[in-house]
Write a protein that holds these residues in place. Structure first.
Motif, PDB file in Angstrom:
ATOM      1  N   MET A  46       0.840  -1.196   0.000  1.00 23.55           N
ATOM      2  CA  MET A  46       0.000   0.000   0.000  1.00 23.55           C
ATOM      3  C   MET A  46       0.874   1.244   0.000  1.00 23.55           C
ATOM      4  O   MET A  46       0.582   2.230  -0.683  1.00 23.55           O
ATOM      5  CB  MET A  46      -0.919  -0.004   1.235  1.00 23.55           C
ATOM      6  CG  MET A  46      -1.891   1.167   1.288  1.00 23.55           C
ATOM      7  SD  MET A  46      -3.047   1.143  -0.116  1.00 23.55           S
ATOM      8  CE  MET A  46      -4.259   2.329   0.397  1.00 23.55           C
ATOM      9  N   LEU A  50       0.818   4.257  -2.813  1.00 23.86           N
ATOM     10  CA  LEU A  50       0.643   5.682  -2.540  1.00 23.86           C
ATOM     11  C   LEU A  50       1.878   6.481  -2.958  1.00 23.86           C
ATOM     12  O   LEU A  50       1.762   7.624  -3.409  1.00 23.86           O
ATOM     13  CB  LEU A  50       0.353   5.894  -1.051  1.00 23.86           C
ATOM     14  CG  LEU A  50      -1.000   5.356  -0.573  1.00 23.86           C
ATOM     15  CD1 LEU A  50      -1.116   5.466   0.936  1.00 23.86           C
ATOM     16  CD2 LEU A  50      -2.142   6.102  -1.251  1.00 23.86           C
ATOM     17  N   SER A  53       1.477   6.850  -6.649  1.00 27.04           N
ATOM     18  CA  SER A  53       0.241   7.489  -7.106  1.00 27.04           C
ATOM     19  C   SER A  53       0.279   9.003  -6.984  1.00 27.04           C
ATOM     20  O   SER A  53      -0.542   9.692  -7.610  1.00 27.04           O
ATOM     21  CB  SER A  53      -0.952   6.949  -6.303  1.00 27.04           C
ATOM     22  OG  SER A  53      -0.873   7.364  -4.944  1.00 27.04           O
ATOM     23  N   VAL A  54       1.205   9.550  -6.192  1.00 26.47           N
ATOM     24  CA  VAL A  54       1.263  11.017  -6.057  1.00 26.47           C
ATOM     25  C   VAL A  54       1.907  11.675  -7.270  1.00 26.47           C
ATOM     26  O   VAL A  54       1.822  12.903  -7.428  1.00 26.47           O
ATOM     27  CB  VAL A  54       2.035  11.429  -4.779  1.00 26.47           C
ATOM     28  CG1 VAL A  54       1.399  10.841  -3.536  1.00 26.47           C
ATOM     29  CG2 VAL A  54       3.507  11.042  -4.864  1.00 26.47           C
ATOM     30  N   GLY A  76      -2.774  11.357  -3.925  1.00 26.24           N
ATOM     31  CA  GLY A  76      -2.655  10.257  -2.974  1.00 26.24           C
ATOM     32  C   GLY A  76      -3.974   9.913  -2.310  1.00 26.24           C
ATOM     33  O   GLY A  76      -4.344   8.730  -2.190  1.00 26.24           O
ATOM     34  N   VAL A  77      -4.704  10.937  -1.864  1.00 23.05           N
ATOM     35  CA  VAL A  77      -6.000  10.698  -1.219  1.00 23.05           C
ATOM     36  C   VAL A  77      -6.996  10.124  -2.225  1.00 23.05           C
ATOM     37  O   VAL A  77      -7.773   9.216  -1.896  1.00 23.05           O
ATOM     38  CB  VAL A  77      -6.540  12.003  -0.617  1.00 23.05           C
ATOM     39  CG1 VAL A  77      -7.969  11.818  -0.111  1.00 23.05           C
ATOM     40  CG2 VAL A  77      -5.650  12.460   0.539  1.00 23.05           C
ATOM     41  N   THR A  79      -6.322   8.254  -4.758  1.00 21.19           N
ATOM     42  CA  THR A  79      -5.979   6.834  -4.941  1.00 21.19           C
ATOM     43  C   THR A  79      -6.459   6.002  -3.766  1.00 21.19           C
ATOM     44  O   THR A  79      -6.998   4.899  -3.947  1.00 21.19           O
ATOM     45  CB  THR A  79      -4.454   6.677  -5.099  1.00 21.19           C
ATOM     46  OG1 THR A  79      -4.009   7.460  -6.194  1.00 21.19           O
ATOM     47  CG2 THR A  79      -4.092   5.219  -5.350  1.00 21.19           C
ATOM     48  N   ALA A  80      -6.271   6.503  -2.545  1.00 26.06           N
ATOM     49  CA  ALA A  80      -6.700   5.763  -1.357  1.00 26.06           C
ATOM     50  C   ALA A  80      -8.217   5.553  -1.361  1.00 26.06           C
ATOM     51  O   ALA A  80      -8.709   4.462  -1.056  1.00 26.06           O
ATOM     52  CB  ALA A  80      -6.274   6.516  -0.095  1.00 26.06           C
ATOM     53  N   ILE A  98      -5.029  -2.516  -5.517  1.00 24.54           N
ATOM     54  CA  ILE A  98      -3.867  -1.660  -5.289  1.00 24.54           C
ATOM     55  C   ILE A  98      -2.902  -1.739  -6.467  1.00 24.54           C
ATOM     56  O   ILE A  98      -2.416  -0.728  -6.969  1.00 24.54           O
ATOM     57  CB  ILE A  98      -3.148  -2.052  -3.978  1.00 24.54           C
ATOM     58  CG1 ILE A  98      -4.014  -1.693  -2.769  1.00 24.54           C
ATOM     59  CG2 ILE A  98      -1.789  -1.358  -3.868  1.00 24.54           C
ATOM     60  CD1 ILE A  98      -3.478  -2.203  -1.455  1.00 24.54           C
ATOM     61  N   PHE A 102      -2.232   1.696  -8.631  1.00 24.91           N
ATOM     62  CA  PHE A 102      -0.968   2.424  -8.485  1.00 24.91           C
ATOM     63  C   PHE A 102      -0.186   2.446  -9.799  1.00 24.91           C
ATOM     64  O   PHE A 102       0.458   3.438 -10.137  1.00 24.91           O
ATOM     65  CB  PHE A 102      -0.145   1.887  -7.309  1.00 24.91           C
ATOM     66  CG  PHE A 102       1.010   0.979  -7.639  1.00 24.91           C
ATOM     67  CD1 PHE A 102       2.179   1.486  -8.185  1.00 24.91           C
ATOM     68  CD2 PHE A 102       0.960  -0.379  -7.343  1.00 24.91           C
ATOM     69  CE1 PHE A 102       3.259   0.666  -8.450  1.00 24.91           C
ATOM     70  CE2 PHE A 102       2.028  -1.196  -7.608  1.00 24.91           C
ATOM     71  CZ  PHE A 102       3.186  -0.683  -8.173  1.00 24.91           C
ATOM     72  N   TYR A 185      -3.073   6.847   5.352  1.00 19.64           N
ATOM     73  CA  TYR A 185      -2.786   6.944   3.918  1.00 19.64           C
ATOM     74  C   TYR A 185      -2.411   8.378   3.542  1.00 19.64           C
ATOM     75  O   TYR A 185      -1.513   8.602   2.720  1.00 19.64           O
ATOM     76  CB  TYR A 185      -4.003   6.505   3.100  1.00 19.64           C
ATOM     77  CG  TYR A 185      -4.417   5.068   3.299  1.00 19.64           C
ATOM     78  CD1 TYR A 185      -3.527   4.135   3.826  1.00 19.64           C
ATOM     79  CD2 TYR A 185      -5.710   4.629   2.984  1.00 19.64           C
ATOM     80  CE1 TYR A 185      -3.916   2.814   4.021  1.00 19.64           C
ATOM     81  CE2 TYR A 185      -6.091   3.315   3.167  1.00 19.64           C
ATOM     82  CZ  TYR A 185      -5.194   2.411   3.687  1.00 19.64           C
ATOM     83  OH  TYR A 185      -5.577   1.111   3.883  1.00 19.64           O
ATOM     84  N   SER A 189       1.163   9.771   1.967  1.00 22.44           N
ATOM     85  CA  SER A 189       1.231  10.655   0.799  1.00 22.44           C
ATOM     86  C   SER A 189       2.030  11.914   1.109  1.00 22.44           C
ATOM     87  O   SER A 189       2.861  12.360   0.309  1.00 22.44           O
ATOM     88  CB  SER A 189      -0.183  11.040   0.346  1.00 22.44           C
ATOM     89  OG  SER A 189      -0.936   9.893  -0.017  1.00 22.44           O
TER      90      SER A 189
END
Length: 295
Positions: A46, A50, A53-54, A76-77, A79-80, A98, A102, A185, A189
């Motif tokens: 995870m 993250l 994903s940012v 990031g948020v 994606t979460a 995930i 990602f 999460y 991020s």
């Protein structure tokens, strides 16, 4: 060489080296502290999701001269939240979702960079880290982000510990586990964004996981682990910047290699028969109990 490096750090024309060192040390501290919870919960995958994903959020913010912390946090948020929503499908496991998301977010970031050729050279430093790329604004941004992260951790520490050690107990105590997950999460991020300039997006997961994992091999006490991991991260950051400056190597890679070497040395020393005999405990003294009692 160490004396020469210290002289360069305090030389006015090498102010960027001093800034890089400060950012690397602050990044190491926040990543190690957040990484302690990530390691305890076994959520390295995870964390990797993250961390990657940012990238699209940071790339867009960078191109628009916006706030990279805000851009990375939004990505990031998002994606979460997507992971939590898409994982509701009865035929999909969370780790599968995930993996899909990602990679998709990272690919989106690469496309954004490719479509902005005028910025591709500068954004590449965000992928691998750069000594020369650290500006005074980056130092203040990293410092502010670090303070925010540590303040949130202070407020949510008990919830993080309980959820990390036993989610069923957390539910029984009335804790909002899903919200605590989301806060963690967000912290991951933020820690990733804070570390972008010094270590880069590609290798930042190592700063989240490796120092905490090294500390975990040394102690079973959570309180000790949360103190030891930042020291390991700071040593790795300072040593990595020194190696990068001295031998003209990528900063992020140098920091990660130092942290990995410390992990390897710790593994070898703690796996020795002498060490294992000296640290034997009664069966009732479990890591989970020790972690709870010292949280």
């Amino acid at each position: 060489m160490i004396v020469e490096f210290l002289q360069d750090v305090f030389t006015p024309e090498f102010a960027f080296l001093r800034r890089a060192l400060l950012v690397a040390m602050m990044s190491g501290v926040v990543c190690a502290v957040v990484g302690t919870y990530v390691t305890l919960r076994g959520m390295a995958f995870m964390g990797d999701a993250l961390a990657h994903s940012v990238l699209p959020g940071i790339a867009v913010a960078f191109i628009l001269s916006g706030n990279m912390v805000f851009g990375g946090l939004v990505a990031g948020v998002l994606t979460a939240v997507l992971i939590a929503v898409v994982s509701m499908h009865p035929r999909l496991r969370e780790d599968t979702v995930i993996g899909v998301l990602f990679v998709a977010m990272f690919a989106l970031g690469v496309v954004i960079i490719a479509r902005s050729p005028g910025y591709s050279g500068q954004i590449s430093s965000l992928l691998l880290g750069s000594l020369a790329g650290v500006s005074p604004r980056d130092v203040w941004m990293t410092a502010a982000t670090s303070v925010i992260i540590l303040a949130i951790i202070t407020l949510f520490h008990r919830g993080f510990v309980v959820v990390s050690l036993d989610r069923e107990t957390a539910h029984a105590l009335g804790l909002r586990v899903r919200w605590i997950d989301l806060v963690l999460y967000v912290l991951v991020s933020l820690a990733v964004v804070a570390s972008i300039r010094s270590i880069g997006n590609v290798l930042v997961l190592a700063l989240l996981i490796t120092p905490a994992a090294t500390a975990r091999m040394i102690t079973q006490r959570l309180s000790v682990m949360m103190v030891l991991a930042p020291f390991i991260a700071m040593f790795s950051a300072v040593s990595g910047v020194f190696i990068s400056w001295t031998w003209d190597l990528p900063t992020g890679a140098a920091i990660v290699l130092v942290a990995s070497a410390l992990f390897a040395v710790t593994w070898l020393s703690t796996m020795s028969p002498l060490h294992r005999r000296s640290t034997q405990r009664p069966e009732s003294s479990s890591p989970a109990l020790q972690g709870t009692s010292h949280a």
